[in-house]
Scaffold this motif. Structure first.
Motif, PDB file in Angstrom:
ATOM      1  N   VAL A  60       1.728  10.771  -8.327  1.00  0.00           N
ATOM      2  CA  VAL A  60       2.359  10.681  -9.648  1.00  0.00           C
ATOM      3  C   VAL A  60       1.274  10.354 -10.660  1.00  0.00           C
ATOM      4  CG1 VAL A  60       4.035   9.473 -11.094  1.00  0.00           C
ATOM      5  CG2 VAL A  60       4.570   9.954  -8.690  1.00  0.00           C
ATOM      6  N   GLU A  61       1.111  11.246 -11.641  1.00  0.00           N
ATOM      7  CA  GLU A  61       0.002  11.138 -12.584  1.00  0.00           C
ATOM      8  C   GLU A  61       0.501  10.997 -14.021  1.00  0.00           C
ATOM      9  OE1 GLU A  61      -2.118  14.740 -11.898  1.00  0.00           O
ATOM     10  OE2 GLU A  61      -2.995  14.068  -9.993  1.00  0.00           O
ATOM     11  N   LYS A  76       8.475  15.295 -11.287  1.00  0.00           N
ATOM     12  CA  LYS A  76       7.556  15.123 -10.154  1.00  0.00           C
ATOM     13  C   LYS A  76       8.221  14.310  -9.043  1.00  0.00           C
ATOM     14  CE  LYS A  76       3.315  15.443  -8.433  1.00  0.00           C
ATOM     15  NZ  LYS A  76       2.132  15.118  -9.270  1.00  0.00           N
ATOM     16  N   ALA A  80       3.018   7.861 -17.105  1.00  0.00           N
ATOM     17  CA  ALA A  80       4.006   8.893 -16.759  1.00  0.00           C
ATOM     18  C   ALA A  80       5.221   8.738 -17.681  1.00  0.00           C
ATOM     19  CB  ALA A  80       4.395   8.772 -15.292  1.00  0.00           C
ATOM     20  N   ASP A 131       3.541  12.967 -15.847  1.00  0.00           N
ATOM     21  CA  ASP A 131       4.576  13.409 -14.912  1.00  0.00           C
ATOM     22  C   ASP A 131       5.921  12.747 -15.236  1.00  0.00           C
ATOM     23  OD1 ASP A 131       2.894  15.046 -13.464  1.00  0.00           O
ATOM     24  OD2 ASP A 131       2.476  13.550 -11.905  1.00  0.00           O
ATOM     25  N   ARG A 132       7.005  13.499 -15.030  1.00  0.00           N
ATOM     26  CA  ARG A 132       8.343  12.945 -15.255  1.00  0.00           C
ATOM     27  C   ARG A 132       8.892  12.385 -13.948  1.00  0.00           C
ATOM     28  NH1 ARG A 132       5.726  16.352 -17.935  1.00  0.00           N
ATOM     29  NH2 ARG A 132       6.823  18.139 -17.043  1.00  0.00           N
TER      30      ARG A 132
END
Length: 519
Positions: free
Chosen positions: A48-49, A100, A76, A52-53
């Motif tokens: 998770v970056e 994500k 995020a 990202d959702r």
């Protein structure tokens, strides 16, 4: 200034203050920050970056709060949705957001797993829900210290709320760190909050009202006591037990609480500051809150997911139901209503005349457009103003009164009638528990004013209701309901908004049939 850093500032200021409570579980700011960092670093390790959702489909539980702050520290986008949504609605939101990860619990397990079965999305379970790629508990175990925090800018998106809407697909409302920070500051100022306030986490965290309570408490090193499963008794018990100092709720919850048969058995003297939003409040309920809760501060907040504050009123003792003046960061107008979207910000109506409420998008609380919906953005945003779709009127003092949705206006015999003005009169009848007014089709008048009533007393009749309206000095005869329907409950959204479309389409349980219309 990004939200994750602001939270760390709060931890450093008062690490020993209580931050979060649920049942017998209690966290100080220092303790909850350790949890948040573990979850954030584990999410980061799983890919998770920044940007990202992450889509939680959860009740108001402590894991929801931990995830929120973990997501903020990663840069995020926290994208919460209602855990009651259908399989198709969940699938739509996940695909629309290009999520994500999705987080779910037992109550949402079945619908989530069906919704995402053909989608590439990281599945995270909470509270023992099955079928996940990783559990919340495993994230906590895998987490190693603080995450690597990226460079986060004020205008980066940190939150996306999906508006429930009355028709069509829900719309994603992207909000930046600056939007959310500014909205929280406005909330603190407008509700006169101070350091170490305490509140209840009962308003959904997939809704702007829940977000405001969460952020304002964090910035003030306040305490938030979570209520995953709402009941009026749970609210009463928690306010007394935790000596809660402030609440921000929809009128429905206030109604449930102050009229509860056990109300008098609870000591609510700690509760000094109360605010409501999300729906209109009747004069009767407003007075009941003054009488029973005796608040030092009582605020009506009017706003939306898109902009947060439109206006607020803190003199409800003088003007019950008033939405007051433009908010701390805001400027508003009332313009000629046009359902086709052709009115402009300069089509201002005179004081005392109803029109559509519009607000200035220069506010730092305001979004800049809907996610993947240029059509909706074009309709709502014109010449730097947000067209709310709400009807309102400014009185001679420049105070705003909200009259309902533009599409809720009843046109009967060529006259425009706004449901709230009729509801306010009927709500004063001693045998009426709740009322909602809508227009039903009529071959002669186009629409007839129809009152849907939840009776407080089984002896209530259509005849006495009609007589009550006839004798009222507040209601013109042409606005008087021509039909009354006694119902078991008024259909509402999860945050307490009356769903008039359901009344118009017959989606209610009639208590006993009253065929005759009032003459």
């Amino acid at each position: 200034m990004n939200l994750g850093t602001l939270f760390e500032f709060a931890v450093e200021r008062h690490p020993q203050f209580e931050a979060l409570i649920q049942g017998n579980t209690r966290f100080t700011y220092r303790e909850i920050n350790v949890e948040i960092n573990k979850v954030a670093s584990a999410l980061q390790a799983m890919g998770v970056e920044q940007g990202d959702r992450v889509v939680p489909v959860l009740k108001n539980r402590l894991e929801m709060v931990t995830l929120y702050w973990a997501v903020q520290k990663l840069g995020a986008v926290f994208t919460p949705i209602n855990f009651r949504l259908s399989q198709e609605e969940i699938k739509y939101c996940v695909q629309d957001a290009a999520a994500k990860a999705i987080v779910y619990e037992p109550i949402s397990e079945k619908t989530v797993l069906e919704a995402v079965k053909d989608l590439q999305v990281l599945k995270i379970s909470v509270q023992g829900a099955q079928g996940a790629d990783v559990t919340y508990e495993q994230l906590r175990e895998k987490g190693s210290g603080k995450p690597v925090q990226p460079k986060i800018h004020d205008d980066d998106i940190c939150l996306m709320l999906y508006t429930s809407g009355t028709t069509g697909r829900p719309k994603g409302v992207p909000r930046s760190h600056k939007n959310e920070y500014t909205a929280a500051i406005a909330h603190i100022i407008q509700n006169q909050y101070e350091v170490q306030e305490s509140t209840i986490g009962v308003m959904p965290l997939y809704h702007t009202m829940g977000m405001r309570s969460l952020l304002s408490m964090a910035f003030l090193n306040g305490k938030m006591a979570m209520i995953p499963d709402y009941s009026p008794l749970a609210v009463l018990e928690l306010i007394e037990k935790e000596k809660i100092s402030c609440v921000y709720l929809v009128p429905t919850i206030f109604h449930d609480v102050v009229y509860h048969t056990e109300f008098a058995n609870y000591n609510l003297s700690s509760l000094k500051k109360v605010g409501y939003a999300g729906a209109a409040m009747t004069e009767v309920l407003t007075q009941e809150i003054f009488n029973k809760l005796k608040p030092e501060v009582f605020v009506n907040h009017y706003g939306s997911s898109e902009v947060y504050t439109f206006s607020y009123c803190n003199y409800l003792n003088k003007k019950a139901g008033c939405a007051g003046k433009a908010g701390f960061h805001q400027h508003l107008r009332v313009v000629i209503p046009d359902p086709e979207g052709n009115s402009t910000p300069d089509d201002i109506v005179p004081y005392g005349e109803p029109g559509e409420i519009i607000v200035d998008l220069r506010s730092s609380e305001a979004f800049q457009g809907y996610w993947n919906r240029p059509d909706a953005t074009k309709k709502s945003i014109r010449d730097g103003w947000y067209f709310t779709g709400d009807m309102g009127m400014l009185d001679e003092d420049g105070d705003l009164f909200v009259l309902g949705r533009l599409d809720d206006t009843i046109i009967s015999g060529g006259e425009n009638i706004h449901p709230l003005e009729v509801e306010d009169v009927i709500a004063k009848h001693p045998k009426v528990a709740e009322v909602a007014v809508a227009g039903l089709p009529d071959p002669r008048f186009g629409e007839v004013v129809t009152a849907f009533i939840v009776p407080k007393d089984s002896s209530l009749t259509v005849e006495e209701l009609d007589e009550f309206c006839k004798e009222s000095n507040e209601l013109s005869n042409f606005k008087r309901p021509r039909k009354y329907v006694l119902v078991a409950a008024i259909p509402k959204s999860p945050v307490g908004k009356i769903l008039r479309r359901k009344l118009r389409s017959g989606e209610y349980e009639e208590l006993y049939l009253k065929k005759e219309s009032a003459s």
